[in-house]
Design a protein around this motif. Structure first.
Motif, mmCIF file in Angstrom:
data_model
loop_
_atom_site.group_PDB
_atom_site.id
_atom_site.type_symbol
_atom_site.label_atom_id
_atom_site.label_comp_id
_atom_site.label_asym_id
_atom_site.label_seq_id
_atom_site.Cartn_x
_atom_site.Cartn_y
_atom_site.Cartn_z
ATOM 1 N N ASP A 168 0.792 -20.023 -26.092
ATOM 2 C CA ASP A 168 1.551 -20.427 -27.024
ATOM 3 C C ASP A 168 2.493 -19.302 -27.214
ATOM 4 N N ALA A 169 2.165 -17.968 -27.396
ATOM 5 C CA ALA A 169 2.979 -16.919 -27.357
ATOM 6 C C ALA A 169 4.059 -16.716 -26.476
ATOM 7 N N PHE A 170 3.479 -17.008 -24.992
ATOM 8 C CA PHE A 170 4.423 -16.921 -24.274
ATOM 9 C C PHE A 170 5.704 -17.871 -24.182
ATOM 10 N N LYS A 171 5.282 -19.042 -24.405
ATOM 11 C CA LYS A 171 6.205 -20.173 -24.529
ATOM 12 C C LYS A 171 7.179 -20.068 -25.609
ATOM 13 N N LEU A 172 6.814 -19.429 -26.912
ATOM 14 C CA LEU A 172 7.334 -18.959 -28.068
ATOM 15 C C LEU A 172 8.448 -18.025 -27.672
ATOM 16 N N THR A 173 8.018 -17.270 -26.799
ATOM 17 C CA THR A 173 9.027 -15.847 -26.599
ATOM 18 C C THR A 173 9.895 -16.390 -25.635
ATOM 19 N N LEU A 174 9.501 -17.300 -24.880
ATOM 20 C CA LEU A 174 10.613 -17.790 -23.676
ATOM 21 C C LEU A 174 11.722 -18.702 -24.353
ATOM 22 N N LEU A 175 11.315 -19.422 -25.460
ATOM 23 C CA LEU A 175 12.089 -20.174 -26.343
ATOM 24 C C LEU A 175 12.825 -19.651 -27.047
ATOM 25 N N VAL A 176 12.448 -18.433 -27.824
ATOM 26 C CA VAL A 176 13.242 -17.734 -28.488
ATOM 27 C C VAL A 176 14.303 -16.929 -27.795
ATOM 28 N N LEU A 177 14.022 -16.510 -26.695
ATOM 29 C CA LEU A 177 15.075 -15.706 -25.872
ATOM 30 C C LEU A 177 16.039 -16.722 -25.113
ATOM 31 N N LEU A 178 15.550 -18.031 -24.780
ATOM 32 C CA LEU A 178 16.607 -18.855 -24.438
ATOM 33 C C LEU A 178 17.549 -19.238 -25.607
ATOM 34 N N VAL A 179 17.081 -19.133 -26.850
ATOM 35 C CA VAL A 179 17.816 -19.844 -27.997
ATOM 36 C C VAL A 179 18.693 -18.563 -28.273
ATOM 37 N N CYS A 180 18.392 -17.295 -28.051
ATOM 38 C CA CYS A 180 19.261 -16.054 -28.175
ATOM 39 C C CYS A 180 20.494 -16.303 -27.199
ATOM 40 N N VAL A 181 20.107 -16.373 -26.034
ATOM 41 C CA VAL A 181 21.008 -16.540 -24.853
ATOM 42 C C VAL A 181 22.244 -17.520 -24.917
ATOM 43 N N ASN A 182 21.438 -18.661 -25.457
ATOM 44 C CA ASN A 182 22.387 -19.699 -25.834
ATOM 45 C C ASN A 182 23.563 -19.460 -26.996
ATOM 46 N N ALA A 183 22.986 -18.917 -27.936
ATOM 47 C CA ALA A 183 23.773 -18.386 -29.407
ATOM 48 C C ALA A 183 25.078 -17.580 -28.859
ATOM 49 N N LEU A 184 24.573 -16.616 -27.849
ATOM 50 C CA LEU A 184 25.728 -15.881 -27.403
ATOM 51 C C LEU A 184 26.579 -16.650 -26.456
ATOM 52 N N LEU A 185 26.146 -17.364 -25.576
ATOM 53 C CA LEU A 185 27.032 -18.294 -24.817
ATOM 54 C C LEU A 185 27.952 -19.194 -25.550
ATOM 55 N N ALA A 186 27.360 -19.625 -26.571
ATOM 56 C CA ALA A 186 28.121 -20.597 -27.209
ATOM 57 C C ALA A 186 28.976 -20.197 -28.065
ATOM 58 N N TRP A 187 28.785 -18.698 -28.654
ATOM 59 C CA TRP A 187 29.996 -17.919 -29.284
ATOM 60 C C TRP A 187 31.114 -17.652 -28.324
ATOM 61 N N VAL A 188 30.731 -17.343 -27.136
ATOM 62 C CA VAL A 188 31.747 -17.128 -26.029
ATOM 63 C C VAL A 188 32.534 -18.340 -25.974
ATOM 64 N N ALA A 189 31.968 -19.539 -25.671
ATOM 65 C CA ALA A 189 32.732 -20.664 -25.208
ATOM 66 C C ALA A 189 33.447 -21.376 -26.574
ATOM 67 N N CYS A 190 32.958 -21.082 -27.742
ATOM 68 C CA CYS A 190 33.857 -21.671 -28.846
ATOM 69 C C CYS A 190 34.970 -20.926 -29.132
ATOM 70 N N SER A 191 34.773 -19.407 -28.862
ATOM 71 C CA SER A 191 35.881 -18.703 -29.151
ATOM 72 C C SER A 191 37.085 -18.927 -28.348
ATOM 73 N N GLN A 192 36.800 -19.556 -27.097
ATOM 74 C CA GLN A 192 37.767 -19.652 -26.082
ATOM 75 C C GLN A 192 38.241 -20.968 -26.154
ATOM 76 N N TRP A 193 37.733 -21.865 -27.088
ATOM 77 C CA TRP A 193 38.044 -23.269 -27.417
ATOM 78 C C TRP A 193 38.790 -23.505 -28.781
ATOM 79 N N HIS A 194 39.905 -24.279 -28.734
ATOM 80 C CA HIS A 194 40.522 -24.826 -29.903
ATOM 81 C C HIS A 194 41.043 -26.027 -29.707
ATOM 82 N N PHE A 195 41.153 -26.881 -30.892
ATOM 83 C CA PHE A 195 41.742 -28.283 -30.797
ATOM 84 C C PHE A 195 43.389 -28.097 -31.004
ATOM 85 N N TYR A 196 43.633 -27.318 -32.150
ATOM 86 C CA TYR A 196 44.988 -27.450 -32.337
ATOM 87 C C TYR A 196 45.642 -26.020 -31.885
#
Length: 293
Positions: A228-256
Motif C-alpha cells: 500500500d505504501a508503494f502504491k500510494l507513493t506512485l499515486l502521489v508522484l503521479l498526481v504531483c507530475v500531473n499538477a505541474l503538467l496541468a499548470w503548463v497546459a492551462c497557462s498556454q490556453w485561453h478562451f478569450y
C-alpha cells in the motif's frame, strides 16, 4: 435497463483505503482547476468509464439524464453573461453570441459533470466503513457528536411546538404574550430543558466509558502494508507530475479573445493514466476474481 441488478465496485478492494482516496482526490482536484478542453475531456471519459464498470449502465444513465442537459444549459447561458470573443456565431438584437463563449460554457458544463461523476465513483469505492478506518482514534467521537446533534435538532423542534401549544392553552394566566415575549419565554424554557437533559446525557455517556481516562480501543478492518505504501507513493508522484503538467497546459490556453489551436502533446498521457487508474483497477479485480473462481 430497470431490471439490471446493482453492481458492487471491486476496484481497490485489496488496497488500503488511503490508496483510492489519494487517487480520487488527486483526479478531482486536478479536474476542478484544469479548465482546458483536453483535460476536461479526459477527466469526463475516465469518470464515465469507471462509472459504467463499477456502478453499472442504469445508474450512470440516470445521472446523465440531468447532467447532459446541464452541459447544454451552461453552454447556452454563458453567452448571456460573458458576451466576449472574436468569432461571431449569430446576433439576436443586442445580444451577440460568440463561439468562444459557447466553447467556454461547454467546457465548464462538462467539467461540472465530470466532477459530479467522480464523486459518485468515489462513493462507490470509499464506503462509510473504509472512510471511518482512515480517521484517527481521536476522530472516532465525531460520528457520535454528529449522531447526537441529528437526534437533538428534531427533538428541540418538537419541544418548541409543545411549549408553544401549552403556553397558548394556559388562558387563565391572562392575555397571550406578544410575539417577542412568547419567543423569549419559549427560548428560556427550551434552554432549561436542554441543560437538564445535557446533565443526564453526560452521566449516561460517562457510565458507558467515555472520558474514563483510558484509551479506547478499536478494530481496524484494513492494515496499511508495504504494498500500500508503494502504491500510494506512485499515486502521489503521479498526481504531483500531473499538477505541474496541468499548470503548463492551462497557462498556454485561453478562451478569450481567441482560442489557440489544440495540438498533440505528450503531457496529456500522464493525466490519462491517472484518470483511467480506477477503471484499470476494476478490470484487474474482475479478472483476478474470475481466475480464482
Amino acid at each position: 435497463m430497470t431490471g439490471q441488478p446493482a453492481r458492487t465496485a471491486r476496484a481497490f478492494s485489496t488496497c488500503h483505503a488511503s490508496v483510492p482516496l489519494a487517487c480520487f482526490a488527486g483526479v478531482i482536484v486536478i479536474s476542478m482547476f484544469a479548465i482546458q478542453p483536453v483535460y476536461v475531456a479526459i477527466s469526463l471519459a475516465g469518470a464515465l468509464a469507471f462509472s459504467l464498470l463499477a456502478r453499472g449502465l442504469s445508474p450512470t444513465l440516470r445521472g446523465l439524464r440531468w447532467q447532459l442537459p446541464m452541459i447544454a444549459l451552461i453552454c447556452l447561458l454563458n453567452p448571456l453573461f460573458s458576451a466576449s470573443g472574436s468569432t461571431l456565431v449569430l446576433k439576436l438584437g443586442p445580444l451577440s453570441v460568440y463561439a468562444e463563449s459557447l466553447a467556454y460554457g461547454a467546457v465548464m458544463g462538462a467539467l461540472m459533470v465530470a466532477v459530479v461523476v467522480w464523486f459518485e465513483d468515489a462513493a462507490a469505492v470509499l464506503t462509510q466503513d473504509r472512510l471511518l478506518s482512515l480517521s484517527p482514534r481521536r476522530a472516532r467521537s465525531v460520528p457520535v457528536v454528529v449522531s447526537i446533534a441529528a437526534q437533538l435538532v428534531p427533538q428541540l423542534l418538537e419541544r418548541s411546538r409543545t411549549v408553544r401549544s401549552t403556553s397558548d392553552a394556559c388562558t387563565a394566566a391572562g392575555p397571550r404574550p406578544s410575539g417577542k415575549d412568547a419567543l423569549i419565554n419559549t427560548s428560556t424554557l427550551l434552554l432549561d430543558w436542554s441543560l437538564e437533559d445535557s446533565l443526564e446525557r453526560s452521566d449516561a455517556m460517562r457510565a458507558r466509558g467515555w472520558e474514563s481516562g483510558r484509551e479506547r480501543t478499536c478494530y481496524r478492518v484494513e492494515r496499511f502494508g508495504s504494498s500500500d505504501a508503494f502504491k500510494l507513493t506512485l499515486l502521489v508522484l503521479l498526481v504531483c507530475v500531473n499538477a505541474l503538467l496541468a499548470w503548463v497546459a492551462c497557462s498556454q490556453w485561453h478562451f478569450y479573445p481567441t482560442m489557440p489551436q489544440l495540438v498533440m502533446w505528450w503531457g496529456y498521457l500522464p493525466f490519462a493514466a491517472l484518470a483511467f487508474v480506477p477503471m484499470a483497477s476494476e478490470l484487474l479485480a474482475r479478472a483476478t476474481e474470475r481466475r480464482l473462481s
